[in-house]
Motif scaffolding. Structure first.
Motif, PDB file in Angstrom:
ATOM      1  N   ALA A 134       7.162  -1.331  -5.365  1.00  0.00           N
ATOM      2  CA  ALA A 134       7.500  -2.706  -4.657  1.00  0.00           C
ATOM      3  C   ALA A 134       7.547  -3.628  -5.203  1.00  0.00           C
ATOM      4  O   ALA A 134       8.469  -4.667  -4.842  1.00  0.00           O
ATOM      5  CB  ALA A 134       6.438  -1.830  -3.202  1.00  0.00           C
ATOM      6  N   PRO A 164      -1.583   2.708  -5.801  1.00  0.00           N
ATOM      7  CA  PRO A 164      -1.370   3.198  -4.629  1.00  0.00           C
ATOM      8  C   PRO A 164      -2.044   1.776  -3.807  1.00  0.00           C
ATOM      9  O   PRO A 164      -1.252   1.600  -2.931  1.00  0.00           O
ATOM     10  CB  PRO A 164      -2.350   4.347  -4.312  1.00  0.00           C
ATOM     11  CG  PRO A 164      -3.609   3.604  -5.512  1.00  0.00           C
ATOM     12  CD  PRO A 164      -2.567   3.648  -6.463  1.00  0.00           C
ATOM     13  N   LYS A 165      -1.686   0.472  -4.418  1.00  0.00           N
ATOM     14  CA  LYS A 165      -1.616  -0.160  -4.357  1.00  0.00           C
ATOM     15  C   LYS A 165      -1.008  -1.034  -5.092  1.00  0.00           C
ATOM     16  O   LYS A 165      -1.672  -0.926  -6.202  1.00  0.00           O
ATOM     17  CB  LYS A 165      -3.327  -1.043  -4.178  1.00  0.00           C
ATOM     18  CG  LYS A 165      -4.060  -0.593  -5.046  1.00  0.00           C
ATOM     19  CD  LYS A 165      -5.600  -0.920  -4.193  1.00  0.00           C
ATOM     20  CE  LYS A 165      -7.194  -1.077  -5.436  1.00  0.00           C
ATOM     21  NZ  LYS A 165      -6.517  -2.045  -5.893  1.00  0.00           N
ATOM     22  N   THR A 204       1.015  -1.105   0.335  1.00  0.00           N
ATOM     23  CA  THR A 204      -0.229   0.019   0.284  1.00  0.00           C
ATOM     24  C   THR A 204       0.925   1.270  -0.075  1.00  0.00           C
ATOM     25  O   THR A 204       1.863   1.251   0.816  1.00  0.00           O
ATOM     26  CB  THR A 204      -1.136  -0.011   0.975  1.00  0.00           C
ATOM     27  OG1 THR A 204      -2.062  -0.948   0.921  1.00  0.00           O
ATOM     28  CG2 THR A 204      -1.813   1.094   1.233  1.00  0.00           C
ATOM     29  N   GLY A 205       0.555   2.084  -0.276  1.00  0.00           N
ATOM     30  CA  GLY A 205       1.120   3.830  -1.317  1.00  0.00           C
ATOM     31  C   GLY A 205       0.327   4.386  -0.816  1.00  0.00           C
ATOM     32  O   GLY A 205      -0.341   4.511  -0.410  1.00  0.00           O
ATOM     33  N   THR A 214      10.156   1.985  -1.217  1.00  0.00           N
ATOM     34  CA  THR A 214       9.700   2.766  -1.918  1.00  0.00           C
ATOM     35  C   THR A 214       8.783   3.342  -1.095  1.00  0.00           C
ATOM     36  O   THR A 214       7.812   4.213  -1.226  1.00  0.00           O
ATOM     37  CB  THR A 214       8.517   1.351  -2.628  1.00  0.00           C
ATOM     38  OG1 THR A 214       7.779   0.373  -1.736  1.00  0.00           O
ATOM     39  CG2 THR A 214       9.479   1.528  -3.326  1.00  0.00           C
ATOM     40  N   ASP A 215       9.231   3.455   0.528  1.00  0.00           N
ATOM     41  CA  ASP A 215       8.380   4.444   1.390  1.00  0.00           C
ATOM     42  C   ASP A 215       6.740   3.597   1.647  1.00  0.00           C
ATOM     43  O   ASP A 215       6.054   4.766   1.848  1.00  0.00           O
ATOM     44  CB  ASP A 215       8.698   5.444   1.755  1.00  0.00           C
ATOM     45  CG  ASP A 215       7.891   6.805   2.665  1.00  0.00           C
ATOM     46  OD1 ASP A 215       8.311   5.654   3.604  1.00  0.00           O
ATOM     47  OD2 ASP A 215       7.207   7.383   2.549  1.00  0.00           O
ATOM     48  N   THR A 216       6.330   2.389   1.682  1.00  0.00           N
ATOM     49  CA  THR A 216       5.056   1.828   1.226  1.00  0.00           C
ATOM     50  C   THR A 216       5.138   1.058   2.283  1.00  0.00           C
ATOM     51  O   THR A 216       5.979   0.484   3.330  1.00  0.00           O
ATOM     52  CB  THR A 216       4.416   1.046   0.434  1.00  0.00           C
ATOM     53  OG1 THR A 216       5.692  -0.023   0.080  1.00  0.00           O
ATOM     54  CG2 THR A 216       5.351   1.919  -1.101  1.00  0.00           C
ATOM     55  N   ALA A 237       9.384  -2.788   0.400  1.00  0.00           N
ATOM     56  CA  ALA A 237       8.266  -1.774   0.566  1.00  0.00           C
ATOM     57  C   ALA A 237       9.683  -0.452   2.078  1.00  0.00           C
ATOM     58  O   ALA A 237       9.276   0.588   1.631  1.00  0.00           O
ATOM     59  CB  ALA A 237       7.686  -2.535   2.425  1.00  0.00           C
ATOM     60  N   ARG A 282       4.014   7.586  -3.216  1.00  0.00           N
ATOM     61  CA  ARG A 282       4.375   6.166  -3.336  1.00  0.00           C
ATOM     62  C   ARG A 282       4.070   4.900  -4.229  1.00  0.00           C
ATOM     63  O   ARG A 282       2.484   4.239  -3.740  1.00  0.00           O
ATOM     64  CB  ARG A 282       4.816   6.045  -1.881  1.00  0.00           C
ATOM     65  CG  ARG A 282       4.732   7.140  -0.531  1.00  0.00           C
ATOM     66  CD  ARG A 282       6.449   7.880  -0.888  1.00  0.00           C
ATOM     67  NE  ARG A 282       6.826   7.939  -0.191  1.00  0.00           N
ATOM     68  CZ  ARG A 282       7.742  10.166  -0.356  1.00  0.00           C
ATOM     69  NH1 ARG A 282       7.075  10.351  -1.785  1.00  0.00           N
ATOM     70  NH2 ARG A 282       7.539  10.863   0.557  1.00  0.00           N
ATOM     71  N   SER A 283       5.155   4.441  -4.605  1.00  0.00           N
ATOM     72  CA  SER A 283       4.521   3.367  -5.214  1.00  0.00           C
ATOM     73  C   SER A 283       4.205   2.094  -5.239  1.00  0.00           C
ATOM     74  O   SER A 283       5.323   1.770  -4.497  1.00  0.00           O
ATOM     75  CB  SER A 283       5.218   3.537  -7.016  1.00  0.00           C
ATOM     76  OG  SER A 283       4.899   2.603  -7.827  1.00  0.00           O
ATOM     77  N   ALA A 284       3.075   1.633  -4.779  1.00  0.00           N
ATOM     78  CA  ALA A 284       3.315  -0.340  -4.510  1.00  0.00           C
ATOM     79  C   ALA A 284       3.536  -1.166  -5.617  1.00  0.00           C
ATOM     80  O   ALA A 284       3.684  -2.165  -5.632  1.00  0.00           O
ATOM     81  CB  ALA A 284       1.850   0.376  -3.837  1.00  0.00           C
TER      82      ALA A 284
END
Length: 480
Positions: A213, A251-252, A194-195, A285-287, A282, A208-210
């Motif tokens: 990730a 986002p996901k 989840t981003g 990618t900061d997710t 994660a 923030r691209s899921a």
């Protein structure tokens, strides 16, 4: 073959029409793992009509069941499967790819036959128990989700198989043989990232691209491959890419991983390494990432005592006989895929002498259907695929056979398998499997010494203990 075994075999023969009808009905339903509502109910109704004590929804699995006949010990279990595969809808008996339902499901692993043959075996043993009055119980277990659900492993977690003295089963294949050796254990985990959504051109810094990730996780696993066992396998499928708009930071996203290794303890360790790669993706990618456990199953444990019992019954009964019309159909079907000239069977794969014997049998027979029994092989053998029969084999002595249900070299999970499974060729395999399993089960009922020897071998082979791949809190599920 003893009179008692003949009683069981004759009972299976007398139920041929019923078994063929059930095989066809399950073939038409073609329900996916853990969704086999109609298929399970079909079996339950037939078994109740045949005088079995049926319990639906065992071990908290809606489409699982058990059906008992008799009382007391020994307790012999027969394992049935009935789930299909997606994208394999196919016209029965066709020599070319013809979908019945566009994008529909089909029995590409022959589980419509597997369940019908197991049913036949249970009916044969029931007839023996009725006629002889011998103490003992036969239990047919309806085991859903072998293709992604691993019901037998969830049942193993709950200790179900410990109550049995032995378990027998079979699988459709391109060769008639008794199976031996180990297989890969397997764990399926869905990783859901989840981003944060954002405009990919105007404000990419806010996103923030899921999906990034997922891609980074996959790259990390590629590097892991160099540092895992040669018998290990890792496969994946991206199940959610987050959307169809490239100008949106997704986002996901989610990816489904299947992690295999020869021994279940190794698979658990390998899965922990994959978990760390997901966490690293994660972090980069900061997710956020969360795991959804799908299923897990163990490697198989051989039992040579039971294998010899099965082979003895197989040898006495021979193999399914096919008509000229059936042989012509399967000869033509074999021309629709590569590899139709292989020398089949686990023995041929692992023993040069057996390979020569099987090749000679093929040449003498001269047809694509392998209408002969391969020699018994009980050396070291390994199958890279996985089956939740393995979890049963860790808790009770277990053995299984293959019966030729399609032509030589026919690829697994193929439309050709589905085509054969809806014909008399497939149904003959199911009925014959029922005879062999029933005959072998009767021999076990009649010989406490064989069961003692099988248990002694089982205790030695499983002395290291069973590592259950199913977490205590997990429930049978399918990927989102």
């Amino acid at each position: 073959m003893t009179q008692e075994q003949q009683t069981a075999v004759k009972a299976v023969e007398e139920k041929q029409e019923l078994l063929g009808r059930v095989a066809d009905e399950i073939w038409e339903y073609a329900e996916l793992s853990l969704q086999e509502v109609k298929s399970a109910e079909c079996y339950c109704q037939v078994l109740e009509e045949e005088g079995f004590r049926v319990e639906r929804g065992i071990c908290g699995i809606d489409t699982a069941f058990s059906a008992e006949f008799g009382n007391g010990s020994p307790r012999i279990g027969i394992l049935a499967e009935y789930d299909a595969l997606s994208g394999l809808s196919q016209e029965a008996g066709s020599l070319e790819r013809k979908e019945l339902i566009s994008g529909g499901c089909g029995h590409g692993c022959g589980h419509n036959l597997l369940g019908a043959g197991a049913l036949g075996a249970a009916l044969g043993v029931k007839a023996y128990l009725e006629k002889t009055g011998h103490p003992g119980t036969v239990i047919l277990y309806g085991c859903p989700g072998e293709e992604g659900g691993a019901a037998k492993a969830f049942m193993a977690r709950d200790g179900l198989w410990k109550s049995l003295d032995a378990a027998l089963t079979w699988h459709p294949q391109d060769v008639n043989e008794v199976r031996t050796g180990s297989s890969n254990s397997c764990i399926q985990i869905q990783y859901k990232f989840t981003g944060v959504a954002s405009h990919a051109a105007q404000a990419p810094e806010l996103g923030r691209s899921a999906l990034d990730a997922v891609e980074l996780m996959n790259i990390g696993v590629q590097f892991l491959r160099e540092h895992m066992s040669t018998r290990a396998r890792v496969h994946y499928a991206i199940t959610d890419t987050g959307g169809l708009s490239p100008n949106v930071v997704q986002p996901k996203a989610s990816v489904l991983y299947m992690i295999r290794s020869n021994h279940v303890g190794e698979a658990v360790q390998l899965q922990e390494r994959v978990d760390k790669i997901a966490q690293g993706a994660a972090l980069m990618t900061d997710t956020r990432v969360e795991k959804k456990f799908i299923d897990g199953l163990a490697d198989t444990v051989s039992n040579h005592v039971l294998e010899r019992v099965l082979y003895d019954s197989y040898r006495q009964l021979g193999v399914p006989a096919h008509t000229e019309e059936e042989l012509a159909y399967t000869d033509q079907l074999a021309q629709t895929y590569p590899g139709n000239d292989i020398v089949p069977g686990l023995g041929a794969e692992n023993d040069p002498d057996i390979k020569e014997q099987v090749a000679a049998m093929q040449r003498q027979w001269g047809h694509a259907m392998n209408d002969f029994l391969a020699p018994l092989y009980q050396g070291e053998a390994f199958t890279a695929g996985s089956t939740d029969v393995g979890d049963v084999s860790w808790l009770t002595p277990t053995a299984q056979i293959h019966v030729a249900a399609w032509p030589n070299g026919c690829p697994g999970h193929s439309w050709q398998n589905v085509s054969c499974g809806g014909t008399s060729v497939g149904k003959k395999a199911a009925i014959h499997a029922g005879k062999v399993l029933a005959s072998a089960a009767v021999e076990l009922f009649e010989s406490p010494e064989l069961l003692r020897q099988a248990r002694e071998e089982f205790e030695k082979r499983t002395s290291g203990g069973y590592v259950c791949p199913i977490p205590p809190e997990a429930v049978p599920s399918i990927p989102d």
